[in-house]
Design an enzyme around this catalytic site. Structure first.
Site, PDB file in Angstrom:
ATOM      1  N   ALA A  11       0.718  -0.927  -0.058  1.00 26.55           N
ATOM      2  CA  ALA A  11       0.042   0.072   0.246  1.00 26.55           C
ATOM      3  C   ALA A  11       0.847   1.215  -0.137  1.00 26.55           C
ATOM      4  CB  ALA A  11      -0.930  -0.198   1.096  1.00 26.55           C
ATOM      5  N   ARG A  17      -1.648   6.729 -11.796  1.00 28.42           N
ATOM      6  CA  ARG A  17      -2.471   6.923 -12.889  1.00 28.42           C
ATOM      7  C   ARG A  17      -4.011   7.165 -12.422  1.00 28.42           C
ATOM      8  NH1 ARG A  17      -0.888   1.091 -14.688  1.00 28.42           N
ATOM      9  NH2 ARG A  17       0.014   0.969 -12.516  1.00 28.42           N
ATOM     10  N   TYR A 364     -37.105  24.888  11.288  1.00 25.17           N
ATOM     11  CA  TYR A 364     -35.947  24.909  11.541  1.00 25.17           C
ATOM     12  C   TYR A 364     -35.698  24.321  13.280  1.00 25.17           C
ATOM     13  CZ  TYR A 364     -30.945  25.155  12.845  1.00 25.17           C
ATOM     14  OH  TYR A 364     -29.803  24.819  13.253  1.00 25.17           O
ATOM     15  N   TYR A 385     -29.029  30.834  17.199  1.00 27.17           N
ATOM     16  CA  TYR A 385     -27.448  31.325  16.756  1.00 27.17           C
ATOM     17  C   TYR A 385     -27.607  32.897  16.937  1.00 27.17           C
ATOM     18  CZ  TYR A 385     -23.154  31.686  14.367  1.00 27.17           C
ATOM     19  OH  TYR A 385     -21.597  31.906  14.117  1.00 27.17           O
TER      20      TYR A 385
HETATM   21  C1  UD1 Z   1       1.389  -5.436 -10.691  1.00 24.15           C
HETATM   22  C2  UD1 Z   1       1.924  -6.713 -11.147  1.00 24.15           C
HETATM   23  C3  UD1 Z   1       1.345  -7.249 -12.294  1.00 24.15           C
HETATM   24  C4  UD1 Z   1      -0.091  -7.491 -12.096  1.00 24.15           C
HETATM   25  C5  UD1 Z   1      -0.871  -6.533 -11.363  1.00 24.15           C
HETATM   26  C6  UD1 Z   1      -2.201  -6.935 -10.691  1.00 24.15           C
HETATM   27  C7  UD1 Z   1       4.331  -6.108 -10.360  1.00 24.15           C
HETATM   28  C8  UD1 Z   1       5.564  -5.845 -11.047  1.00 24.15           C
HETATM   29  N1  UD1 Z   1       3.504  -6.193 -11.302  1.00 24.15           N
HETATM   30  O1  UD1 Z   1       1.373  -4.434 -11.645  1.00 24.15           O
HETATM   31  O2  UD1 Z   1       2.155  -8.177 -12.581  1.00 24.15           O
HETATM   32  O3  UD1 Z   1      -0.730  -7.968 -13.149  1.00 24.15           O
HETATM   33  O4  UD1 Z   1      -0.272  -5.651 -10.345  1.00 24.15           O
HETATM   34  O5  UD1 Z   1      -2.777  -5.853 -10.686  1.00 24.15           O
HETATM   35  O6  UD1 Z   1       4.275  -6.367  -9.219  1.00 24.15           O
HETATM   36  N2  UD1 Z   1       3.165  -0.661  -4.517  1.00 24.15           N
HETATM   37  C9  UD1 Z   1       4.229  -0.448  -3.362  1.00 24.15           C
HETATM   38  N3  UD1 Z   1       5.306  -0.047  -3.527  1.00 24.15           N
HETATM   39  C10 UD1 Z   1       5.852   0.051  -4.725  1.00 24.15           C
HETATM   40  C11 UD1 Z   1       5.190  -0.015  -5.850  1.00 24.15           C
HETATM   41  C12 UD1 Z   1       3.890  -0.475  -5.833  1.00 24.15           C
HETATM   42  O7  UD1 Z   1       3.454  -0.640  -2.280  1.00 24.15           O
HETATM   43  O8  UD1 Z   1       7.152   0.555  -4.970  1.00 24.15           O
HETATM   44  C13 UD1 Z   1       2.100  -0.977  -4.170  1.00 24.15           C
HETATM   45  C14 UD1 Z   1       0.839  -0.119  -4.953  1.00 24.15           C
HETATM   46  O9  UD1 Z   1       0.433   0.674  -3.860  1.00 24.15           O
HETATM   47  C15 UD1 Z   1       0.011  -1.146  -5.405  1.00 24.15           C
HETATM   48  C16 UD1 Z   1       0.470  -2.425  -5.659  1.00 24.15           C
HETATM   49  O10 UD1 Z   1       1.637  -2.496  -5.168  1.00 24.15           O
HETATM   50  O11 UD1 Z   1      -1.149  -1.138  -4.346  1.00 24.15           O
HETATM   51  C17 UD1 Z   1       0.729  -2.777  -7.122  1.00 24.15           C
HETATM   52  O12 UD1 Z   1       1.373  -1.669  -7.694  1.00 24.15           O
HETATM   53  P1  UD1 Z   1       0.961  -1.170  -9.227  1.00 24.15           P
HETATM   54  O13 UD1 Z   1       1.895  -0.021  -9.367  1.00 24.15           O
HETATM   55  O14 UD1 Z   1      -0.486  -1.094  -9.160  1.00 24.15           O
HETATM   56  O15 UD1 Z   1       1.263  -2.475  -9.915  1.00 24.15           O
HETATM   57  P2  UD1 Z   1       0.677  -2.762 -11.397  1.00 24.15           P
HETATM   58  O16 UD1 Z   1       1.491  -2.138 -12.415  1.00 24.15           O
HETATM   59  O17 UD1 Z   1      -0.536  -2.794 -11.536  1.00 24.15           O
HETATM   60 CA    CA Z   2      -2.270  -2.141  -9.919  1.00 17.57          CA
END
Ligand code: UD1
Ligand code: CA
Length: 455
Positions: A11, A17, A364, A385
Site C-alpha cells: 500500500a 494513474r 428549523y 445562533y
Molecule cells: C502489478 C503486477 C502485475 C499484476 C498487477 C495486478 C508487479 C511488478 N506487477 O502491476 O504483474 O498483473 O499488479 O493488479 O508487481 N506498491 C508499493 N510499492 C511500490 C510499488 C507499488 O507498495 O514501490 C503497491 C501499490 O500501492 C499497489 C501495488 O503495489 O497497491 C501494485 O502496484 P502497481 O504499480 O499498481 O502494479 P501494477 O503495475 O498494477
Molecule cells: Ca495495479
C-alpha cells in the site's frame, strides 16, 4: 511444514494513474477504502502477523487503517517497485517460519473464499509459491503468467516488457501471492531492476522459485485498480454483489441500478428501497422501513417501519414508525423519537425530539429538546445562533407552537403551552400558558385607491 501465516499488503504506491492527491489505496469502493477491501478479503485465513507496507502519504494511510486490529506498518520510504516493497518486511519477519501471503493493495474485489482456496492449494502441494491468476479477455496492462498445462508457472512478464507474441497470452497475474517464506528469502534480497520501468518487480522472483503454481480465480474478483475508470467498473461489480445479497436476504430494491449501498450498511429483511436512494456509512435500516425515492441516509439508524421520502438523514437516529419527508433534513446527531412526523422542508439539527411529536412543515429545529406529542406549527424557527454562540431551546410535552413563530434561544417553554401564530418569543413560558408576542392588528377602512372607485 510450519503453517503459520504472515500477510503483507502493498500500500505504498502513489497511484499516479489515478491523477489524485489521495493515495490510490485510500480511494473508496462501496464505502470502504481499496486497502480495507483487500484486508477484508483475508478474513478466512487467520494470519499470525498482518503487515501493511506504506510509503506515499504514509501518515494518512496509517491513520485510516488505525482501527484494523493487529495491523503492523512497515515503511517503504522510496517506492522502487513491488519487489522492493516486499523487501521492506524482511527485518520485521526476522526468524519467521511459514508462509507469506502478499496482496496488492489495489485488488479490492477478492472474496475471502478465493484466498482461502489459494492457501489450501499452496499448502496441499507444498509449493514454493502459489499465485492467483485469471483469463482476461482484455489483459492489457497486467503481467502475463507463463505456465504449463498443469498450471506450473515458469515466469511472469510485465505487459510493458512483453513481446507482441507474449502479449497474446491472456492469463494474467492478479497480484496475490503466497510464498514459502524460507524459499522466497533465497531470492528476494537479490532482485534486479533490469526492466522497462527500472523497478524491483516482485514478479521477478517467480522464475527462480520451484514449484510455483497458478490458481485461476473468477475474472470478476481480480480487477486491479489503476485509474478511475477501473474504479468505477469495480464499483459496479461490488454494488451488484452487495445488492444481490440484499435481494436474496429479503430486501426489496426497486430499480436496483439506481440505488447505491455501502458495504458497511445493515439493511434488515422486509425493507423496501425505492429508486435514487443512497445508503452510506454505518447506517442501520430496520425491518419494515420504506426508504425513497430519492433519499440519502448516512451514518444513521432508522427504527422499524420508518418511511423516508426525498429526504436526507445524516449522523442521526430516527426511532420506529417515523414519517420523514418529503424534503426533510435531519442531521448532526439528531435523535427523533418513535412515531414522529418530520415533514416538508423541515430541518432538524442536533436536537432531541420526543415520541409522537410532529413538525410537518417549513421549520428549523436546531439545538432543541422537544418533549412528547409536541406540535410544531408551520414555519416555527428555533433562533439558536446569536452570531457567536449556539443556544438551546426546550419545549415541553404537548405544547403547540403557532405558525411562523420564532423561539429566541436560550429559552424554555413549558408543557401544555400554546404559542400564538407569528410570535417572537424571547422569554421563558411557564406550563399551561398561552403566549403571544406580536403587534395588535390595525384595520383601516376605505383603503381602495381612488382611481378604482369609479367616482
Ligand atoms: C502489478 C503486477 C502485475 C499484476 C498487477 C495486478 C508487479 C511488478 N506487477 O502491476 O504483474 O498483473 O499488479 O493488479 O508487481 N506498491 C508499493 N510499492 C511500490 C510499488 C507499488 O507498495 O514501490 C503497491 C501499490 O500501492 C499497489 C501495488 O503495489 O497497491 C501494485 O502496484 P502497481 O504499480 O499498481 O502494479 P501494477 O503495475 O498494477
Ligand atoms: Ca495495479
Amino acid at each position: 511444514m510450519a503453517d503459520s501465516l504472515a500477510i503483507a499488503i502493498l500500500a505504498a504506491g502513489k497511484g499516479t494513474r489515478m491523477r489524485s492527491k489521495l493515495p490510490k489505496v485510500l480511494h473508496r469502493l462501496s464505502g470502504l477504502t481499496l486497502v480495507e477491501n483487500v484486508i477484508n478479503s483475508t478474513s478466512l485465513v487467520n494470519p499470525t502477523r498482518k503487515i501493511a507496507i506504506v510509503g506515499y502519504a504514509a501518515e494518512q494511510v496509517k491513520a485510516t487503517l488505525s482501527t484494523v486490529p493487529n495491523l503492523e506498518f512497515v515503511e517503504q520510504a522510496e517506492q522502487l517497485g513491488t519487489g522492493h516493497a516486499v523487501q521492506q518486511v524482511i527485518p520485521a519477519l526476522e526468524g519467521f517460519k511459514g508462509n507469506l501471503l502478499v496482496l496488492n493493495g489495489d485488488v479490492p474485489l477478492l472474496k475471502p473464499e478465493t484466498i482461502e482456496q489459494m492457501m489450501t492449494t499452496h499448502i496441499k502441494n507444498n509449493n514454493a509459491a502459489t499465485i492467483l491468476t485469471a483469463q482476461m479477455d482484455d489483459p492489457t496492462g497486467y503481467g502475463r503468467v507463463f505456465c504449463d498445462e498443469n498450471l506450473i508457472v515458469k515466469e511472469i512478464i510485465e505487459h510493458r516488457d512483453c513481446t507482441a507474441a507474449q502479449r497474446e497470452n491472456t492469463r494474467i497475474n492478479a497480484g496475490i501471492y503466497c510464498f514459502n517464506w524460507a524459499a522466497l528469502m533465497t531470492i528476494l534480497p537479490h532482485l534486479k531492476a533490469d526492466n522497462d520501468q527500472q523497478e524491483y518487480y516482485l514478479t521477478d522472483v517467480i522464475k527462480d522459485l520451484s514449484p510455483v503454481m497458478a490458481m485461476d480465480a473468477p475474472t470478476s474478483e481480480i480487477a486491479g485498480i489503476n485509474n478511475r475508470k477501473q474504479l468505477a467498473e469495480a464499483e459496479a461489480v461490488m454494488q451488484k454483489r452487495l445488492k444481490d445479497e440484499l435481494l436474496l436476504s429479503g430486501v426489496t430494491l426497486i430499480n436496483p441500478e439506481s440505488i447505491t449501498i455501502d458495504a458497511t450498511v445493515t439493511v434488515e429483511p422486509d425493507v423496501t428501497i425505492e429508486p435514487q436512494t443512497n445508503l452510506r456509512g454505518n447506517s442501520v435500516i430496520s425491518a419494515g422501513c420504506h426508504i425513497g425515492p430519492g433519499s440519502l441516509i448516512e451514518n444513521s439508524t432508522l427504527g422499524e417501519n420508518t418511511k423516508v421520502v426525498h429526504s436526507v438523514v445524516s449522523d442521526s437516529e430516527v426511532a420506529s414508525g417515523g414519517r420523514i419527508g418529503p424534503f426533510a433534513h435531519i442531521r448532526g446527531q439528531a435523535s427523533v423519537g418513535d412515531n414522529c412526523r418530520i415533514g416538508n422542508f423541515v430541518e432538524v439539527k442536533k436536537s432531541t425530539i420526543g415520541s409522537h411529536t410532529n413538525a410537518a412543515h417549513l421549520s428549523y429545529l436546531g439545538d432543541a429538546e422537544l418533549g412528547q406529542k409536541v406540535n410544531v406549527g408551520a414555519g416555527t424557527i428555533t433562533v439558536n445562533y446569536d452570531g457567536k454562540n449556539k443556544h438551546k431551546t426546550v419545549i415541553g410535552d404537548r405544547t403547540k407552537t403557532g405558525a411562523n413563530s420564532s423561539l429566541v434561544a436560550p429559552i424554555t417553554i413549558g408543557e401544555d403551552v400554546t404559542i400564538g401564530a407569528g410570535s417572537v418569543i424571547t422569554k421563558d413560558v411557564e406550563p399551561d400558558c398561552l403566549a403571544f408576542a406580536r403587534s395588535p392588528q390595525q384595520t383601516i377602512p376605505g383603503w381602495k385607491p381612488k382611481y378604482l372607485r369609479g367616482t
